[in-house]
Design a protein around this motif. Structure first.
Motif, PDB file in Angstrom:
ATOM      1  N   CYS A 176      -0.112 -11.897  10.028  1.00  0.00           N
ATOM      2  CA  CYS A 176      -0.579 -10.776   9.216  1.00  0.00           C
ATOM      3  C   CYS A 176      -1.313 -11.367   8.015  1.00  0.00           C
ATOM      4  CB  CYS A 176       0.594  -9.916   8.758  1.00  0.00           C
ATOM      5  SG  CYS A 176       0.101  -8.488   7.768  1.00  0.00           S
ATOM      6  N   VAL A 177      -2.617 -11.082   7.883  1.00  0.00           N
ATOM      7  CA  VAL A 177      -3.429 -11.726   6.843  1.00  0.00           C
ATOM      8  C   VAL A 177      -3.938 -10.748   5.791  1.00  0.00           C
ATOM      9  CG1 VAL A 177      -4.107 -13.602   8.388  1.00  0.00           C
ATOM     10  CG2 VAL A 177      -5.530 -11.538   8.257  1.00  0.00           C
ATOM     11  N   ALA A 178      -3.733  -9.452   5.993  1.00  0.00           N
ATOM     12  CA  ALA A 178      -4.143  -8.459   5.004  1.00  0.00           C
ATOM     13  C   ALA A 178      -3.287  -7.216   5.199  1.00  0.00           C
ATOM     14  CB  ALA A 178      -5.621  -8.105   5.135  1.00  0.00           C
ATOM     15  N   THR A 179      -3.046  -6.501   4.100  1.00  0.00           N
ATOM     16  CA  THR A 179      -2.154  -5.343   4.149  1.00  0.00           C
ATOM     17  C   THR A 179      -2.696  -4.208   3.289  1.00  0.00           C
ATOM     18  OG1 THR A 179      -0.849  -6.078   2.242  1.00  0.00           O
ATOM     19  CG2 THR A 179      -0.128  -6.839   4.425  1.00  0.00           C
ATOM     20  N   ALA A 180      -2.300  -3.012   3.630  1.00  0.00           N
ATOM     21  CA  ALA A 180      -2.553  -1.833   2.797  1.00  0.00           C
ATOM     22  C   ALA A 180      -1.671  -0.709   3.327  1.00  0.00           C
ATOM     23  CB  ALA A 180      -4.016  -1.415   2.821  1.00  0.00           C
ATOM     24  N   GLY A 181      -1.264   0.157   2.444  1.00  0.00           N
ATOM     25  CA  GLY A 181      -0.444   1.293   2.843  1.00  0.00           C
ATOM     26  C   GLY A 181      -0.805   2.511   2.026  1.00  0.00           C
ATOM     27  N   ALA A 182      -0.251   3.628   2.413  1.00  0.00           N
ATOM     28  CA  ALA A 182      -0.463   4.869   1.669  1.00  0.00           C
ATOM     29  C   ALA A 182       0.840   5.643   1.614  1.00  0.00           C
ATOM     30  CB  ALA A 182      -1.557   5.714   2.312  1.00  0.00           C
ATOM     31  N   LEU A 183       1.024   6.356   0.516  1.00  0.00           N
ATOM     32  CA  LEU A 183       2.186   7.200   0.300  1.00  0.00           C
ATOM     33  C   LEU A 183       1.708   8.621   0.048  1.00  0.00           C
ATOM     34  CD1 LEU A 183       3.982   4.727  -2.106  1.00  0.00           C
ATOM     35  CD2 LEU A 183       4.647   5.196   0.253  1.00  0.00           C
ATOM     36  N   SER A 184       2.441   9.582   0.546  1.00  0.00           N
ATOM     37  CA  SER A 184       2.063  10.993   0.428  1.00  0.00           C
ATOM     38  C   SER A 184       2.714  11.586  -0.812  1.00  0.00           C
ATOM     39  CB  SER A 184       2.500  11.763   1.672  1.00  0.00           C
ATOM     40  OG  SER A 184       1.971  11.168   2.848  1.00  0.00           O
ATOM     41  N   PHE A 185       1.909  11.923  -1.794  1.00  0.00           N
ATOM     42  CA  PHE A 185       2.401  12.497  -3.038  1.00  0.00           C
ATOM     43  C   PHE A 185       1.827  13.893  -3.238  1.00  0.00           C
ATOM     44  CE2 PHE A 185       2.569   7.913  -4.483  1.00  0.00           C
ATOM     45  CZ  PHE A 185       3.949   7.852  -4.566  1.00  0.00           C
ATOM     46  N   GLY A 186       2.517  14.665  -4.072  1.00  0.00           N
ATOM     47  CA  GLY A 186       1.939  15.861  -4.664  1.00  0.00           C
ATOM     48  C   GLY A 186       1.613  15.529  -6.099  1.00  0.00           C
ATOM     49  N   LEU A 187       0.337  15.603  -6.480  1.00  0.00           N
ATOM     50  CA  LEU A 187      -0.109  15.219  -7.813  1.00  0.00           C
ATOM     51  C   LEU A 187      -0.341  16.461  -8.659  1.00  0.00           C
ATOM     52  CD1 LEU A 187      -1.215  12.868  -9.677  1.00  0.00           C
ATOM     53  CD2 LEU A 187      -3.476  13.467  -8.787  1.00  0.00           C
ATOM     54  N   ARG A 217       1.430   5.212   7.883  1.00  0.00           N
ATOM     55  CA  ARG A 217       0.302   5.074   6.958  1.00  0.00           C
ATOM     56  C   ARG A 217       0.164   3.642   6.458  1.00  0.00           C
ATOM     57  NH1 ARG A 217      -0.880  10.145   3.156  1.00  0.00           N
ATOM     58  NH2 ARG A 217      -2.924   9.235   3.565  1.00  0.00           N
ATOM     59  N   SER A 218       0.846   2.722   7.108  1.00  0.00           N
ATOM     60  CA  SER A 218       0.783   1.307   6.727  1.00  0.00           C
ATOM     61  C   SER A 218      -0.077   0.569   7.734  1.00  0.00           C
ATOM     62  CB  SER A 218       2.189   0.702   6.695  1.00  0.00           C
ATOM     63  OG  SER A 218       3.015   1.417   5.796  1.00  0.00           O
ATOM     64  N   MET A 219      -1.007  -0.221   7.231  1.00  0.00           N
ATOM     65  CA  MET A 219      -1.920  -0.938   8.124  1.00  0.00           C
ATOM     66  C   MET A 219      -1.925  -2.415   7.772  1.00  0.00           C
ATOM     67  SD  MET A 219      -5.584   0.280   6.519  1.00  0.00           S
ATOM     68  CE  MET A 219      -4.987   1.715   5.603  1.00  0.00           C
ATOM     69  N   GLY A 220      -2.259  -3.213   8.740  1.00  0.00           N
ATOM     70  CA  GLY A 220      -2.382  -4.645   8.525  1.00  0.00           C
ATOM     71  C   GLY A 220      -3.553  -5.190   9.313  1.00  0.00           C
ATOM     72  N   VAL A 221      -4.050  -6.312   8.854  1.00  0.00           N
ATOM     73  CA  VAL A 221      -5.062  -7.050   9.620  1.00  0.00           C
ATOM     74  C   VAL A 221      -4.366  -8.273  10.175  1.00  0.00           C
ATOM     75  CG1 VAL A 221      -7.253  -8.289   9.553  1.00  0.00           C
ATOM     76  CG2 VAL A 221      -6.953  -6.221   8.167  1.00  0.00           C
ATOM     77  N   TRP A 222      -4.509  -8.475  11.467  1.00  0.00           N
ATOM     78  CA  TRP A 222      -3.801  -9.552  12.150  1.00  0.00           C
ATOM     79  C   TRP A 222      -4.804 -10.555  12.693  1.00  0.00           C
ATOM     80  CZ3 TRP A 222       1.511  -9.174  11.952  1.00  0.00           C
ATOM     81  CH2 TRP A 222       2.001  -7.945  11.505  1.00  0.00           C
ATOM     82  N   ASP A 223      -4.500 -11.817  12.455  1.00  0.00           N
ATOM     83  CA  ASP A 223      -5.277 -12.928  13.013  1.00  0.00           C
ATOM     84  C   ASP A 223      -4.337 -13.634  13.969  1.00  0.00           C
ATOM     85  OD1 ASP A 223      -6.793 -15.103  13.628  1.00  0.00           O
ATOM     86  OD2 ASP A 223      -7.326 -15.604  11.570  1.00  0.00           O
ATOM     87  N   GLY A 224      -4.437 -13.284  15.228  1.00  0.00           N
ATOM     88  CA  GLY A 224      -3.446 -13.774  16.181  1.00  0.00           C
ATOM     89  C   GLY A 224      -2.094 -13.174  15.856  1.00  0.00           C
ATOM     90  N   ALA A 225      -1.095 -14.036  15.642  1.00  0.00           N
ATOM     91  CA  ALA A 225       0.252 -13.574  15.313  1.00  0.00           C
ATOM     92  C   ALA A 225       0.477 -13.409  13.818  1.00  0.00           C
ATOM     93  CB  ALA A 225       1.286 -14.553  15.885  1.00  0.00           C
TER      94      ALA A 225
END
Length: 409
Positions: free
Chosen positions: A55-66, A45-53
């Protein structure tokens, strides 16, 4: 070179994590902290934006019970680790990552997305509304007497190693989760982050300590804290910094606070995160001496309006048609009839005339009962289209206890 959004590969996690640290201006993490962060990361659930080699942007997600009003463990995607390098701003990278995140949560059947915001203004435009608040307290233990309740002398207190006491503390925490909206059921391993005690992060305080509260041999509460020594011309004026304090009943809670008030060489107790209806405000004879400071905490966004509103119960019977706007997730736009009470609810699309008009952001703010629809209407963010609809719905969306997020993510 064109940028590429994709899931983070195992071999790329270090570079991805470094990008997050730089974005938040943090010092490089030590090996213990890094290992715990890596273990808590859901790599799929972790993603990144890559410009060549790079990593220029990041975001992730965690699975919770709310926990939501009337129900515990509602699936929620905890958005985290969001960053964009200054060199790559104004290119739509954040928007692309947000669209990916919300689409992914929908496909996983998670009706809610939640986050804690470093800059709240960013996330309102993606449909997130502030849903819980927290109190920061700095208690004057010189001028205030220690809390007292009948029975506190029957509570046994003992110091324990914070790491060794984790199983007992987690059992207390797990019993509390279903009782308060906003609390999170966590994946195994998260509890170790609660006792991470790196010297570089102590800010002048000593090592983390833990006191357990027992009644008839059962652990019914705990407090984790550290002491920051302070000396002035009048003598000792140390600060007890409370990281966590939880209890299963009022007597145990009072006993823990009485202990914290009485620690030698200190004159105040500070705690950064407590619910707005925290009992300490009423245990203290003068709540002004607690110096409460209020701030936002958890932001909520319905991913699927119908499923989200049907997942909770309502404090009073409700039958209202909501005209919802959600340009970022157009599947939520339109009229929804919500019918429910304290036993359950149904929410489905309808063509009936609407009683209230609001955006998905306002639904997020009202969802846990921390902010009323009436207050949002007073700010012009909710419109009443049918007389009486606002008052009835506002009462129904309420919560018996204030929603509260016990820790960040």
């Amino acid at each position: 070179m064109a940028t590429e959004l994709r899931r983070v590969r195992d071999a790329e996690w270090d570079a991805w994590s470094d990008t997050v640290d730089r974005a938040f201006g943090e010092l490089p993490t030590g090996p213990e902290h890094r290992a715990l962060r890596r273990e808590a990361t859901e790599i799929d659930r972790s993603m990144g934006v890559w410009d060549g080699a790079d990593c220029v942007a990041t975001a992730g997600a965690l699975s919770f019970g709310l926990t939501v009003p009337g129900a515990a463990g509602v699936p929620a995607a905890g958005l985290t680790m969001v960053s964009v390098r200054p060199t790559h701003r104004r290119r739509g990278l954040l928007r692309t990552m947000m669209r990916h995140h919300l689409t992914d949560a929908r496909e996983r059947g998670e009706p809610l997305s939640v986050l804690t915001a470093s800059e709240p203004a960013i996330y309102g435009r993606f449909g997130y509304g502030p849903a819980t608040q927290e109190l920061q307290l700095t208690v004057d233990t010189v001028r205030l007497p220690a809390p007292e309740l009948p029975g506190v002398n029957g509570v046994r207190l003992r110091l324990a190693d914070p790491a060794a006491a984790l199983p007992e503390c987690e059992r207390v925490y797990a019993r509390l989760v279903p009782g308060r909206p906003g609390m999170l059921a966590r994946a195994p391993g998260w509890e170790r982050l609660a006792v991470l005690d790196l010297p570089a992060g102590r800010d002048g305080a000593g090592e983390l300590q833990c006191v357990l509260a027992e009644v008839d041999g059962e652990v019914r509460g705990y407090a984790r804290y550290a002491i920051r020594p302070v000396w002035d011309d009048a003598g000792p004026a140390g600060v007890v910094r409370v990281r966590h304090i939880e209890a299963l009943d009022p007597v145990v809670y009072a006993a823990l606070w009485r202990y914290l008030f009485g620690i030698d060489l200190t004159s105040s107790v500070s705690v950064r995160t407590r619910p707005v209806d925290d009992p300490l405000l009423h245990l203290a004879v003068d709540m002004r001496r607690c110096r409460p400071v209020l701030r936002d905490a958890l932001f909520v966004r319905p991913v699927e309006v119908g499923a989200a509103l049907a997942a909770r119960t309502y404090r009073a019977p409700v039958d209202v048609v909501l005209e919802v706007t959600d340009p970022f997730c157009p599947w939520n736009e339109g009229r929804w009839r919500l019918t429910g009470d304290g036993t359950g609810a149904v929410c489905a699309p309808t063509t009936d005339p609407a009683g209230l008009a609001l955006s998905v952001r306002e639904l997020g703010s009202a969802y846990l009962g921390g902010f009323t629809l009436t207050a949002l209407a007073a700010a012009g963010r909710v419109r009443e289209l049918r007389p009486g609809a606002l008052a009835a719905a506002s009462v129904a969306f309420g919560s018996e206890v204030a929603p509260w997020l016990p820790h960040g993510f």
